[in-house]
Write a protein that holds these residues in place. Structure first.
Motif, PDB file in Angstrom:
ATOM      1  N   UNK A  40       2.624 -13.136   4.170  1.00 48.25           N
ATOM      2  CA  UNK A  40       3.195 -12.156   3.270  1.00 48.25           C
ATOM      3  C   UNK A  40       2.110 -11.174   2.853  1.00 48.25           C
ATOM      4  N   UNK A  41       2.441  -9.890   2.890  1.00 50.92           N
ATOM      5  CA  UNK A  41       1.475  -8.851   2.557  1.00 50.92           C
ATOM      6  C   UNK A  41       1.372  -8.761   1.047  1.00 50.92           C
ATOM      7  N   UNK A  42       0.159  -8.923   0.524  1.00 44.61           N
ATOM      8  CA  UNK A  42      -0.032  -8.891  -0.919  1.00 44.61           C
ATOM      9  C   UNK A  42      -0.685  -7.596  -1.394  1.00 44.61           C
ATOM     10  N   UNK A  43      -1.246  -6.805  -0.473  1.00 47.75           N
ATOM     11  CA  UNK A  43      -1.874  -5.537  -0.845  1.00 47.75           C
ATOM     12  C   UNK A  43      -0.781  -4.487  -1.056  1.00 47.75           C
ATOM     13  N   UNK A  44      -0.638  -3.995  -2.265  1.00 50.21           N
ATOM     14  CA  UNK A  44       0.442  -3.066  -2.596  1.00 50.21           C
ATOM     15  C   UNK A  44       0.277  -1.705  -1.920  1.00 50.21           C
ATOM     16  N   UNK A  45      -0.906  -1.395  -1.422  1.00 46.29           N
ATOM     17  CA  UNK A  45      -1.130  -0.108  -0.770  1.00 46.29           C
ATOM     18  C   UNK A  45      -0.929  -0.174   0.738  1.00 46.29           C
ATOM     19  N   UNK A  47       0.810  -0.126   4.296  1.00 47.04           N
ATOM     20  CA  UNK A  47       2.013   0.607   4.716  1.00 47.04           C
ATOM     21  C   UNK A  47       3.239  -0.276   4.950  1.00 47.04           C
ATOM     22  N   UNK A  48       3.040  -1.559   5.258  1.00 44.27           N
ATOM     23  CA  UNK A  48       4.171  -2.446   5.514  1.00 44.27           C
ATOM     24  C   UNK A  48       4.589  -3.264   4.297  1.00 44.27           C
ATOM     25  N   UNK A  49       3.969  -3.021   3.153  1.00 44.63           N
ATOM     26  CA  UNK A  49       4.345  -3.730   1.926  1.00 44.63           C
ATOM     27  C   UNK A  49       5.720  -3.226   1.484  1.00 44.63           C
ATOM     28  N   UNK A  50       6.625  -4.129   1.173  1.00 41.05           N
ATOM     29  CA  UNK A  50       7.992  -3.757   0.804  1.00 41.05           C
ATOM     30  C   UNK A  50       8.083  -3.579  -0.706  1.00 41.05           C
TER      31      UNK A  50
END
Length: 101
Positions: A40-45, A47-50
């Motif tokens: 799961x992507x945790x970096x809010x910046x 490009x694929x963060x939902x």
């Protein structure tokens, strides 16, 4: 007689599910697919963060709808909306109209 058939069927099903190589292969396939699940992507910046936000439903005072898109999709959404707004303003500005001769 009927009871012995049920016992035999239960024993056969149990032996097939626990002892067969295909059942073991199915368990291995499940563990492999679980290992391939992306983190799961945790970096809010990223490009694929939902990101999700609530937007009001037109015509209703209380209803809201939840819209979820990736950061890249949100950026494209904003660019498209800005471009459409600029075109609308440019098309409706007063000025001299050049008529072809």
């Amino acid at each position: 007689m009927n009871r012995s058939i049920q016992t035999f069927m239960i024993a056969a099903i149990t032996a097939m599910s626990f002892g067969s190589p295909s059942a073991m292969a199915a368990n291995n396939d499940e563990s492999e697919t679980q290992a391939k699940v992306p983190k799961k992507i945790s970096d809010r910046r990223h490009p694929d963060y939902v990101r999700c936000r609530s937007e009001p439903v037109i015509g209703s005072l209380a209803k809201k709808r939840r819209v979820c898109m990736t950061n890249a999709e949100w950026a494209a959404y904003v660019r498209t909306g800005s471009r459409n707004a600029k075109e609308f303003v440019a098309d409706n500005q007063p000025g001299f109209m050049m008529t072809p001769k």
